[in-house]
Design an enzyme around this catalytic site. Structure first.
Site, PDB file in Angstrom:
ATOM      1  NE  ARG A  49     -24.731 -18.708 -33.948  1.00 19.89           N
ATOM      2  CZ  ARG A  49     -24.673 -17.388 -33.702  1.00 19.89           C
ATOM      3  NH1 ARG A  49     -23.500 -16.841 -33.380  1.00 19.89           N
ATOM      4  NH2 ARG A  49     -25.738 -16.624 -33.770  1.00 19.89           N
ATOM      5  CB  VAL A  83     -27.969 -14.285 -37.216  1.00 16.48           C
ATOM      6  CG1 VAL A  83     -27.594 -12.962 -36.553  1.00 16.48           C
ATOM      7  CG2 VAL A  83     -27.412 -15.468 -36.441  1.00 16.48           C
ATOM      8  CG  HIS A 107     -28.764  -8.251 -33.468  1.00 15.36           C
ATOM      9  ND1 HIS A 107     -29.053  -8.828 -32.250  1.00 15.36           N
ATOM     10  CD2 HIS A 107     -28.826  -6.918 -33.253  1.00 15.36           C
ATOM     11  CE1 HIS A 107     -29.278  -7.875 -31.353  1.00 15.36           C
ATOM     12  NE2 HIS A 107     -29.151  -6.716 -31.934  1.00 15.36           N
ATOM     13  CB  THR A 145     -35.529 -11.786 -26.306  1.00 16.85           C
ATOM     14  OG1 THR A 145     -34.385 -10.978 -26.053  1.00 16.85           O
ATOM     15  CG2 THR A 145     -36.808 -10.998 -26.039  1.00 16.85           C
TER      16      THR A 145
HETATM   17  C1  BV8 Z   1     -24.500  -0.935 -30.379  1.00 15.69           C
HETATM   18  C2  BV8 Z   1     -25.381 -11.093 -33.810  1.00 15.69           C
HETATM   19  C3  BV8 Z   1     -23.980   1.315 -30.930  1.00 15.69           C
HETATM   20  C4  BV8 Z   1     -24.185 -11.934 -33.760  1.00 15.69           C
HETATM   21  C5  BV8 Z   1     -25.752 -10.083 -31.601  1.00 15.69           C
HETATM   22  C6  BV8 Z   1     -26.714   0.058 -23.211  1.00 15.69           C
HETATM   23  C7  BV8 Z   1     -26.503  -0.538 -22.009  1.00 15.69           C
HETATM   24  C8  BV8 Z   1     -25.534  -1.561 -21.903  1.00 15.69           C
HETATM   25  C9  BV8 Z   1     -24.792  -2.004 -22.997  1.00 15.69           C
HETATM   26  C10 BV8 Z   1     -25.015  -1.409 -24.182  1.00 15.69           C
HETATM   27  C11 BV8 Z   1     -25.959  -0.370 -24.295  1.00 15.69           C
HETATM   28  N1  BV8 Z   1     -25.961   0.017 -25.592  1.00 15.69           N
HETATM   29  C12 BV8 Z   1     -25.043  -0.719 -26.297  1.00 15.69           C
HETATM   30  C13 BV8 Z   1     -24.465  -1.593 -25.448  1.00 15.69           C
HETATM   31  C14 BV8 Z   1     -23.443  -2.578 -25.815  1.00 15.69           C
HETATM   32  C15 BV8 Z   1     -24.018  -3.856 -26.406  1.00 15.69           C
HETATM   33  C16 BV8 Z   1     -24.906  -4.578 -25.405  1.00 15.69           C
HETATM   34  O1  BV8 Z   1     -26.123  -4.519 -25.446  1.00 15.69           O
HETATM   35  N2  BV8 Z   1     -24.239  -5.307 -24.518  1.00 15.69           N
HETATM   36  C17 BV8 Z   1     -25.012  -6.109 -23.551  1.00 15.69           C
HETATM   37  C18 BV8 Z   1     -24.519  -7.524 -23.612  1.00 15.69           C
HETATM   38  C19 BV8 Z   1     -24.927  -5.512 -22.206  1.00 15.69           C
HETATM   39  N3  BV8 Z   1     -24.809  -3.590 -27.608  1.00 15.69           N
HETATM   40  C20 BV8 Z   1     -24.125  -3.482 -28.771  1.00 15.69           C
HETATM   41  O2  BV8 Z   1     -22.916  -3.581 -28.888  1.00 15.69           O
HETATM   42  C21 BV8 Z   1     -24.998  -3.254 -30.002  1.00 15.69           C
HETATM   43  N4  BV8 Z   1     -24.458  -2.197 -30.808  1.00 15.69           N
HETATM   44  O3  BV8 Z   1     -24.932  -0.596 -29.318  1.00 15.69           O
HETATM   45  O4  BV8 Z   1     -23.984  -0.069 -31.310  1.00 15.69           O
HETATM   46  C22 BV8 Z   1     -22.638   1.557 -30.526  1.00 15.69           C
HETATM   47  C23 BV8 Z   1     -21.683   1.585 -31.522  1.00 15.69           C
HETATM   48  C24 BV8 Z   1     -20.399   1.953 -31.149  1.00 15.69           C
HETATM   49  C25 BV8 Z   1     -20.065   2.132 -29.799  1.00 15.69           C
HETATM   50  C26 BV8 Z   1     -21.073   2.035 -28.819  1.00 15.69           C
HETATM   51  C27 BV8 Z   1     -22.369   1.738 -29.184  1.00 15.69           C
HETATM   52  C28 BV8 Z   1     -24.995  -4.504 -30.936  1.00 15.69           C
HETATM   53  C29 BV8 Z   1     -25.603  -5.661 -30.251  1.00 15.69           C
HETATM   54  C30 BV8 Z   1     -25.781  -6.829 -31.251  1.00 15.69           C
HETATM   55  C31 BV8 Z   1     -24.742  -7.909 -31.018  1.00 15.69           C
HETATM   56  N5  BV8 Z   1     -25.011  -9.045 -31.906  1.00 15.69           N
HETATM   57  N6  BV8 Z   1     -26.012 -11.080 -32.489  1.00 15.69           N
HETATM   58  C32 BV8 Z   1     -24.503 -13.338 -33.364  1.00 15.69           C
HETATM   59  O5  BV8 Z   1     -25.675 -13.704 -33.274  1.00 15.69           O
HETATM   60  O6  BV8 Z   1     -23.524 -14.070 -33.180  1.00 15.69           O
HETATM   61  S1  BV8 Z   1     -26.464 -10.156 -30.021  1.00 15.69           S
HETATM   62  C33 BV8 Z   1     -26.982 -11.822 -29.840  1.00 15.69           C
HETATM   63  O7  BV8 Z   1     -27.143 -12.011 -28.473  1.00 15.69           O
HETATM   64  C34 BV8 Z   1     -28.346 -12.117 -30.428  1.00 15.69           C
HETATM   65  O8  BV8 Z   1     -28.557 -11.504 -31.667  1.00 15.69           O
HETATM   66  C35 BV8 Z   1     -29.273 -11.574 -29.362  1.00 15.69           C
HETATM   67  O9  BV8 Z   1     -29.459 -10.227 -29.550  1.00 15.69           O
HETATM   68  C36 BV8 Z   1     -28.467 -11.713 -28.113  1.00 15.69           C
HETATM   69  C37 BV8 Z   1     -28.983 -12.860 -27.355  1.00 15.69           C
HETATM   70  O10 BV8 Z   1     -30.084 -12.411 -26.663  1.00 15.69           O
HETATM   71  P1  BV8 Z   1     -31.419 -13.292 -26.666  1.00 15.69           P
HETATM   72  O11 BV8 Z   1     -31.842 -13.558 -28.072  1.00 15.69           O
HETATM   73  O12 BV8 Z   1     -32.313 -12.631 -25.751  1.00 15.69           O
HETATM   74  O13 BV8 Z   1     -30.934 -14.717 -26.106  1.00 15.69           O
HETATM   75  P2  BV8 Z   1     -30.585 -15.117 -24.597  1.00 15.69           P
HETATM   76  O14 BV8 Z   1     -29.865 -16.396 -24.678  1.00 15.69           O
HETATM   77  O15 BV8 Z   1     -29.999 -13.991 -23.878  1.00 15.69           O
HETATM   78  O16 BV8 Z   1     -32.038 -15.383 -23.943  1.00 15.69           O
HETATM   79  C38 BV8 Z   1     -32.821 -16.426 -24.437  1.00 15.69           C
HETATM   80  C39 BV8 Z   1     -34.185 -16.266 -23.793  1.00 15.69           C
HETATM   81  O17 BV8 Z   1     -35.023 -17.259 -24.374  1.00 15.69           O
HETATM   82  C40 BV8 Z   1     -34.176 -16.485 -22.279  1.00 15.69           C
HETATM   83  O18 BV8 Z   1     -35.031 -15.512 -21.698  1.00 15.69           O
HETATM   84  C41 BV8 Z   1     -34.784 -17.891 -22.112  1.00 15.69           C
HETATM   85  O19 BV8 Z   1     -35.568 -17.985 -20.958  1.00 15.69           O
HETATM   86  C42 BV8 Z   1     -35.680 -17.966 -23.331  1.00 15.69           C
HETATM   87  N7  BV8 Z   1     -35.932 -19.323 -23.823  1.00 15.69           N
HETATM   88  C43 BV8 Z   1     -35.066 -20.367 -23.905  1.00 15.69           C
HETATM   89  N8  BV8 Z   1     -35.700 -21.442 -24.470  1.00 15.69           N
HETATM   90  C44 BV8 Z   1     -36.979 -21.029 -24.747  1.00 15.69           C
HETATM   91  C45 BV8 Z   1     -37.122 -19.677 -24.340  1.00 15.69           C
HETATM   92  N9  BV8 Z   1     -38.255 -18.968 -24.494  1.00 15.69           N
HETATM   93  C46 BV8 Z   1     -39.328 -19.642 -25.051  1.00 15.69           C
HETATM   94  N10 BV8 Z   1     -39.258 -20.939 -25.460  1.00 15.69           N
HETATM   95  C47 BV8 Z   1     -38.121 -21.662 -25.317  1.00 15.69           C
HETATM   96  N11 BV8 Z   1     -38.093 -22.930 -25.722  1.00 15.69           N
END
Ligand code: BV8
Length: 229
Positions: A60, A92, A108, A174
């Site tokens: 990456r 990142v 992140h 996002t």
């Molecule tokens: C935590 C770093 C406290 C590593 C990443 C509440 C409810 C449910 C679950 C949870 C909750 N609270 C916590 C959770 C658990 C979890 C979570 O959210 N799970 C989800 C999956 C349900 N969260 C955590 O674990 C977080 N920590 O809560 O700590 C804690 C501590 C102990 C015990 C309990 C709780 C930490 C989360 C961070 C994880 N690390 N990244 C790496 O990058 O490898 S997350 C990683 O994925 C990214 O950083 C980013 O955040 C995420 C991806 O999301 P997006 O960026 O939105 O990307 P995605 O592909 O999804 O979407 C792309 C969008 O772009 C789409 O809409 C698409 O249409 C659009 N697009 C595409 N092309 C274009 C475009 N738009 C415009 N132009 C284009 N050309």
């Protein structure tokens, strides 16, 4: 009376870097399609198979070094001429900074940096990979400076403060499926101008105007409109 520059807060995700050649996570062929989150992006994964995790992030990182900021990153940087801009990103990669944005918060982490798995001290990698056996001055294994699932994110309190102060909020690229970052949209003021720019979204957050399309086209257009208004 000097016209007060409006506070513009940008909340960005992988979609803003998609047109720079960096895969998103959930789109077809997204990163999470080829790798289980649980194999590469959790503390447990790093404990069980550190080489797999280090290789995943070494690749990456190389992709990030090869990538260039696109017109969306550049327009957000140029907007600092007319607005008081703060960028809060899940990405990142360092494309916002390389485009010229001066106030960027990586909730992140940053894949261009390493972190001690003992002291949390952060180190610049200057193009180097991280290998098993690479240690911090205290002898602890180095890990990518990214936030894995189950780990606390950075800057959440500051981010809430910025969104609460914002005159304009732009959410770009996002899916708003990762927490607690996705909660930030709930802190926007009722009288703030709020925009969501993305290719597709399950649900448009309350109070946000949805502008569907590629960030590199829609963001420069939106900022031009806002500058004139
Ligand atoms: C935590 C770093 C406290 C590593 C990443 C509440 C409810 C449910 C679950 C949870 C909750 N609270 C916590 C959770 C658990 C979890 C979570 O959210 N799970 C989800 C999956 C349900 N969260 C955590 O674990 C977080 N920590 O809560 O700590 C804690 C501590 C102990 C015990 C309990 C709780 C930490 C989360 C961070 C994880 N690390 N990244 C790496 O990058 O490898 S997350 C990683 O994925 C990214 O950083 C980013 O955040 C995420 C991806 O999301 P997006 O960026 O939105 O990307 P995605 O592909 O999804 O979407 C792309 C969008 O772009 C789409 O809409 C698409 O249409 C659009 N697009 C595409 N092309 C274009 C475009 N738009 C415009 N132009 C284009 N050309």
């Amino acid at each position: 009376m000097v016209n007060q520059r409006k506070k513009l807060v940008v909340l960005s995700g992988a979609g803003v870097s998609a047109e720079s050649g960096l895969g998103t996570f959930r789109d077809n062929g997204g990163l999470w399609n080829n790798h289980s989150v649980y194999d590469v992006a959790t503390p447990e994964a790093f404990h069980n198979n550190p080489e797999l995790v280090l290789d995943f992030y070494n690749q990456r990182r190389r992709d990030v070094y090869k990538a260039q900021p696109n017109p969306a990153h550049l327009a957000l940087a140029e907007a600092e001429r007319d607005f008081d801009v703060t960028v809060i990103t899940q990405n990142v990669d360092d494309l916002h900074e390389r485009a010229g944005s001066t106030d960027v918060y990586h909730v992140h982490g940053l894949v261009t940096q390493a972190r001690s798995s003992l002291t949390d001290e952060v180190f610049e990698l200057e193009g180097k990979d991280i290998h098993l056996g690479d240690t911090c001055p205290k002898g602890a294994q180095l890990r990518p400076h990214v936030v894995w699932f189950g780990e606390f994110i950075y800057h959440m309190d500051e981010a809430i403060g910025f969104v609460e102060q914002a005159d304009i909020v732009i959410v770009v690229g996002t899916s708003l499926k990762v927490f607690p970052f996705a909660n930030l949209v709930d802190y926007a003021r009722a009288d703030a101008q709020c925009f969501l720019v993305t290719q597709d979204i399950d649900a448009v957050p309350y109070g946000f105007q949805y502008k569907q399309g590629p960030a590199s086209t829609v963001i420069p257009q939106l900022l031009a409109e806002l500058t004139l208004s």
